[in-house]
Design a protein around this motif. Structure first.
Motif: not given
Length: 124
Positions: A34-49, A6-12
């Motif tokens: 809680r673990a999932v909530s901390s993944i979802v709450a990332q300021t730079r969210r992952p492109d996949a899980v 997948p391409s990144s949600r964040y250019p560059g």
């Protein structure tokens, strides 16, 4: 045919996947949520899980389905592509290797089901 990353949600920025192994009996619990909530709450969210749910041998199919439903429910409002792998419990390293094989991004962040990540963990 190879799976395209997948391409990144964040250019560059290089795309990143979070790899999360979960024991079936922990999938419905508060630490996993809680673990999932901390993944979802990332300021730079992952492109996949990628979540690997391990079940003891002989687990009834309805218990497997309940664990899968719980994990999907944790991510239901996340808008992050989710790959869910269900397997018979082996070793943690075998589960991680199975999950890593399903990751299609160049970067992978591993997280345990009872970890809570700092909100800026994926920024670097």
């Amino acid at each position: 045919m190879a799976t395209q990353a997948p391409s990144s949600r964040y250019p560059g920025m290089t795309p990143i996947t979070v790899l999360l192994p979960v024991r079936a009996e922990d999938a419905q619990g508060t630490p996993c949520a809680r673990a999932v909530s901390s993944i979802v709450a990332q300021t730079r969210r992952p492109d996949a899980v990628v979540v690997v749910v391990d079940h003891p041998a002989g687990t009834p199919s309805n218990s497997v389905a309940q664990s899968e439903t719980a994990v999907r429910g944790h991510f239901s409002d996340a808008d992050i592509p989710l790959t869910l792998i269900t397997r018979t419990r082996d070793t943690l390293s075998a589960s991680l290797n199975r999950g890593l094989a399903a990751c299609t991004t160049p970067l992978v962040a591993r997280q345990d089901a009872d970890d809570v990540s700092h909100p800026e963990r994926l920024e670097a």
